[in-house]
Design an enzyme around this catalytic site. Structure first.
Site, PDB file in Angstrom:
ATOM      1  N   ALA A 150       0.835  -1.204   0.000  1.00  0.00           N
ATOM      2  CA  ALA A 150       0.000   0.000   0.000  1.00  0.00           C
ATOM      3  C   ALA A 150       0.870   1.255   0.000  1.00  0.00           C
ATOM      4  CB  ALA A 150      -0.912   0.005   1.215  1.00  0.00           C
ATOM      5  N   ASP A 151       0.335   2.367  -0.504  1.00  0.00           N
ATOM      6  CA  ASP A 151       0.984   3.664  -0.300  1.00  0.00           C
ATOM      7  C   ASP A 151       0.091   4.480   0.637  1.00  0.00           C
ATOM      8  OD1 ASP A 151      -1.074   4.833  -1.824  1.00  0.00           O
ATOM      9  OD2 ASP A 151       0.103   4.807  -3.663  1.00  0.00           O
ATOM     10  N   SER A 152       0.529   5.696   0.943  1.00  0.00           N
ATOM     11  CA  SER A 152      -0.179   6.467   1.975  1.00  0.00           C
ATOM     12  C   SER A 152      -1.637   6.742   1.569  1.00  0.00           C
ATOM     13  CB  SER A 152       0.555   7.773   2.252  1.00  0.00           C
ATOM     14  OG  SER A 152       0.644   8.532   1.057  1.00  0.00           O
TER      15      SER A 152
END
Lengths: 78, 419
Positions: free
Chosen positions: A35-37
């Site tokens: 995941a990214d932010s």
């Protein structure tokens, strides 16, 4: 496994497109699940919808693993 | 000047989600039109369009083939179509394993006319119903027009020019023309170029319907609705999809033994400076766009064997375009074939010019002019021109012209020839 855990894992699988086996309670959204932010912002929104809880930004920042999410929801629901 | 050739093709269309399937169906005179399935359009201006078919259809599109599950959830369909078509083109060109040196000199010029309209519509409803905290964090970059170029560059590591044209229905042709110039000007050796569109959604149909641009009279027989140059035409049929080509500097392509489909030899651009939606009454913008492309090509008008017309099936545009062709080509118009593949797949708006350029290339490859469907009773001004009615036509095709004209009075023409 608790009912909360089941529902959290289902949301994670759907949103991140990862295999269910990889979504262990110790799994980190960023380090283990790709995941990214912004994906985390989206996950938190999905948790809020699913469980009817409010997760403020300062609390959301501390949710980094699957277990963090389950614990927060169990402690703050209803 | 550095020469520019086409070495890869990719298509997502209402008649097939790969180049050979789409082309086979186009040549077989099939129609991609049908009743809209994405939403209930019963009470709209029109209830038919040319939709890209679902994965389980005979010639459907499987987004999972080249687009990650996560990205599929985050971005609008036009970006999904674009990523897939770009992947097809790269694979076709044999460029999936580029060196770093090549990737620094490889870029993207992939545009769209409107961009992520379905997502703008649906997230606006989320905002109105649930408030700002429920709007997707991927809303902006999942809808922006340059995000096909962005996504494709990230996926394939393309570090050259990253560009996205927005010129309504001329987008696809301008994208290819601009990218060809970037290669000619030595800004890059390889460019992914083309356009994509996906606006078959309530606000899209309502908006174009209110602009009185859509065909409305064929609810019972949608496949008869797109009928360029026919006396019964009453507007365009909306299509969707993507067309993307790999453009490459000629010596670069030759050195690696690439398959060369065609050379881009002419590109013309002009503005009508007349009206936001209506074409210039004398077709002057169309004429000057074609004239510039022909001049740059160094070819004589008699060299052009096939024209893929803008030909949208609107009452005004079709005949004005034909008039401009007649003026530029003179007596040579009697020797060429000119058709509109929008009769089969509808109007792909920002994708149209690129998809139709690919059909032009395939027409040269197979020596066959694709048909204009539903051309039962041509308008009077069409006499003496082969508009390829109903059935594809085998003939010599060594050089082609493709026209695209867009709202705002923006015109683009491309000339390509066999190498």
């Amino acid at each position: 496994m608790s009912e909360t855990a089941d529902r959290v894992k289902k949301i994670v699988v759907e949103h991140l497109g990862v295999e269910a086996e990889k979504v262990t309670e110790d799994a980190s959204f960023i380090d283990d699940l790709g995941a990214d932010s912004l994906d985390i912002v989206e996950l938190v929104m999905a948790f809020e919808e699913e469980f009817g809880v409010e997760i403020p930004d300062d609390a959301a920042e501390k949710i980094t693993t699957v277990k963090d999410a389950i614990t927060y929801i169990d402690e703050n629901q209803g | 000047m550095r020469r520019v050739v086409v070495t890869g093709l990719g298509l997502v269309t209402p008649l097939g989600a790969d180049v050979e399937t789409a082309w086979k169906n186009i040549v077989a005179a099939k129609s991609g039109a049908g009743t809209i399935t994405r939403f209930d359009a019963t009470d709209y201006h029109t209830n038919y369009a040319c939709e890209v078919k679902p994965a389980d259809h005979e010639y459907g599109f499987d987004p999972g083939k080249r687009v990650d599950h996560k990205i599929q959830r985050q971005v609008d369909p036009f970006i999904i179509y674009g990523i897939d078509a770009a992947g097809q083109a790269i694979e076709d060109a044999g460029l999936t394993d580029m060196t770093d040196e090549q990737r620094f000199r490889a870029g993207c010029s992939i545009g769209s006319g409107i961009g992520g309209l379905p997502g703008i519509e649906s997230e606006s409803l989320v905002l109105a119903e649930k408030g700002p905290k429920r709007v997707s964090p991927h809303f902006v970059h999942g809808r922006l027009i340059n995000l096909i170029s962005g996504q494709v560059s990230i996926k394939y590591g393309l570090m050259g020019p990253n560009h996205a044209v927005v010129t309504a229905c001329s987008t696809g042709a301008h994208s290819i023309g601009d990218a060809a110039r970037m290669i000619a000007m030595d800004d890059a050796d390889i460019m992914l170029a083309g356009g994509a569109e996906a606006t078959i959604c309530p606000i899209g149909i309502a908006g174009f319907g209110q602009a009185r641009a859509l065909s409305t009279e064929f609810r019972d027989e949608p496949w008869r609705a797109s009928r360029p140059w026919d006396q019964g035409r009453d507007g365009f049929v909306m299509g969707e999809g993507a067309g993307i080509v790999v453009l490459e500097e000629y010596e670069h392509a030759k050195a690696r033994g690439a398959k060369i489909y065609a050379e881009v030899v002419g590109y013309g651009l002009s503005g009508d400076a007349y009206h936001v939606t209506a074409p210039h009454p004398e077709g002057s913008g169309a004429f000057r766009s074609m004239q510039m492309a022909m001049k740059k090509s160094g070819l004589d008008v008699s060299d052009i064997d096939y024209i893929n017309a803008h030909g949208t099936s609107t009452p005004l545009g079709d005949e004005l375009e034909l008039g401009a062709v007649r003026k530029l080509f003179g007596n040579a118009i009697g020797d060429l074939s000119m058709s509109s593949t929008k009769s089969a797949i509808g109007h792909l708006l920002g994708g149209a010019g690129a998809v139709e350029s690919i059909f032009c290339i395939l027409a040269m490859r197979d020596q066959i002019a694709p048909p204009t469907l539903n051309l039962d009773n041509p308008s009077e001004n069409c006499a003496g021109v082969d508009l390829v009615p109903h059935k594809a036509k085998e003939r010599k095709i060594k050089a082609v012209l493709n026209n695209s004209f867009g709202f705002g009075g923006t015109n683009a023409s491309l000339v390509m020839k066999a190498v």
